[in-house]
Design an enzyme around this catalytic site. Structure first.
Site, PDB file in Angstrom:
ATOM      1  N   CYS A   9      52.090 -35.909 139.246  1.00 58.06           N
ATOM      2  CA  CYS A   9      52.278 -37.247 139.813  1.00 58.06           C
ATOM      3  C   CYS A   9      53.622 -37.259 140.537  1.00 58.06           C
ATOM      4  O   CYS A   9      54.286 -36.240 140.633  1.00 58.06           O
ATOM      5  CB  CYS A   9      52.162 -38.348 138.754  1.00 58.06           C
ATOM      6  SG  CYS A   9      53.499 -38.424 137.549  1.00 58.06           S
ATOM      7  N   ASN A  12      56.679 -37.282 137.501  1.00 64.52           N
ATOM      8  CA  ASN A  12      56.411 -36.587 136.239  1.00 64.52           C
ATOM      9  C   ASN A  12      57.028 -37.326 135.047  1.00 64.52           C
ATOM     10  O   ASN A  12      57.498 -36.720 134.096  1.00 64.52           O
ATOM     11  CB  ASN A  12      56.911 -35.141 136.307  1.00 64.52           C
ATOM     12  CG  ASN A  12      56.393 -34.224 135.201  1.00 64.52           C
ATOM     13  OD1 ASN A  12      57.046 -33.243 134.882  1.00 64.52           O
ATOM     14  ND2 ASN A  12      55.251 -34.519 134.611  1.00 64.52           N
ATOM     15  N   CYS A  14      55.376 -40.684 134.189  1.00 69.77           N
ATOM     16  CA  CYS A  14      54.379 -41.665 133.746  1.00 69.77           C
ATOM     17  C   CYS A  14      52.997 -41.034 133.623  1.00 69.77           C
ATOM     18  O   CYS A  14      52.569 -40.662 132.546  1.00 69.77           O
ATOM     19  CB  CYS A  14      54.319 -42.868 134.691  1.00 69.77           C
ATOM     20  SG  CYS A  14      55.820 -43.889 134.706  1.00 69.77           S
ATOM     21  N   ARG A  15      52.313 -40.888 134.742  1.00 71.50           N
ATOM     22  CA  ARG A  15      50.912 -40.474 134.712  1.00 71.50           C
ATOM     23  C   ARG A  15      50.703 -39.023 134.304  1.00 71.50           C
ATOM     24  O   ARG A  15      49.860 -38.730 133.452  1.00 71.50           O
ATOM     25  CB  ARG A  15      50.266 -40.733 136.070  1.00 71.50           C
ATOM     26  CG  ARG A  15      50.215 -42.202 136.429  1.00 71.50           C
ATOM     27  CD  ARG A  15      49.810 -42.414 137.869  1.00 71.50           C
ATOM     28  NE  ARG A  15      50.858 -41.948 138.772  1.00 71.50           N
ATOM     29  CZ  ARG A  15      50.744 -41.871 140.084  1.00 71.50           C
ATOM     30  NH1 ARG A  15      49.596 -42.188 140.670  1.00 71.50           N
ATOM     31  NH2 ARG A  15      51.751 -41.462 140.835  1.00 71.50           N
ATOM     32  N   SER A  16      51.427 -38.092 134.917  1.00 68.20           N
ATOM     33  CA  SER A  16      51.149 -36.679 134.625  1.00 68.20           C
ATOM     34  C   SER A  16      51.543 -36.261 133.207  1.00 68.20           C
ATOM     35  O   SER A  16      50.777 -35.540 132.563  1.00 68.20           O
ATOM     36  CB  SER A  16      51.736 -35.751 135.684  1.00 68.20           C
ATOM     37  OG  SER A  16      53.127 -35.894 135.806  1.00 68.20           O
ATOM     38  N   ASP A 127      49.874 -45.752 139.838  1.00 70.88           N
ATOM     39  CA  ASP A 127      51.217 -45.568 139.287  1.00 70.88           C
ATOM     40  C   ASP A 127      51.660 -46.869 138.606  1.00 70.88           C
ATOM     41  O   ASP A 127      51.775 -47.897 139.262  1.00 70.88           O
ATOM     42  CB  ASP A 127      52.180 -45.210 140.411  1.00 70.88           C
ATOM     43  CG  ASP A 127      53.537 -44.769 139.900  1.00 70.88           C
ATOM     44  OD1 ASP A 127      53.850 -44.979 138.710  1.00 70.88           O
ATOM     45  OD2 ASP A 127      54.301 -44.208 140.706  1.00 70.88           O
TER      46      ASP A 127
END
Length: 157
Positions: A9, A12, A14-16, A127
């Site tokens: 993401c 690196n 939040c999402r990933s 995001d």
């Protein structure tokens, strides 16, 4: 031989890292730990070395996840280290593709939302960084769905 997965993401944080933690738990629960190597990375350098966003860690903890990997930045060498490089949105995919050196590298790139099974109208994993607690919860819900779909695909090959 281990299947090597990299979730990517923007920063690196939040999402990933959430995708990394969720996928790791899924493979652990199914006794597949020795068949997978899972990491996450950022498009940009802003948070290298940092833990995931505290809001994401808090939401993850409520669901029993450990989101504690440290941020690292994607570069072209990652294509040699991973079998699949999975971006969270179309901007991520464009940035990942720009780092690909060969057609073989480009063949490793996937969009996380393509693995969603219960949210077919969702085009990307959004995001949550500038959003509310509910946005972080929504990302976990989407990632749980997509990670299940991805794992199902990988274990049927």
């Amino acid at each position: 031989m281990k299947q090597r997965l990299l979730f990517v993401c923007l920063g690196n944080i939040c999402r990933s890292p959430a995708a990394e933690g969720i996928m790791q738990r899924l493979v652990d629960e199914r006794g597949l730990t020795d068949q997978f190597h899972i990491e996450s990375a950022a498009i940009g350098p802003w948070h290298v070395g940092e833990l995931p966003d505290s809001r994401m860690r808090r939401c993850g903890s409520r669901h029993g996840y450990d989101f504690s990997s440290r941020a690292q930045q994607l570069d072209s060498s990652f294509f040699g280290r991973f079998d699949l490089i999975i971006g969270m949105d179309h901007e991520n995919i464009r940035a990942i593709t720009a780092k690909a050196r060969t057609e073989a590298d480009r063949q490793k790139i996937r969009l996380m939302a393509d693995y969603l099974r219960h949210h077919p109208a969702q085009p990307t994993i959004p995001d949550p960084y500038y959003g509310t607690e509910r946005d972080f919860e929504r990302v976990i819900e989407l990632l749980e769905d997509a990670c299940e779909g991805l794992l199902e695909e990988l274990t049927q090959q």
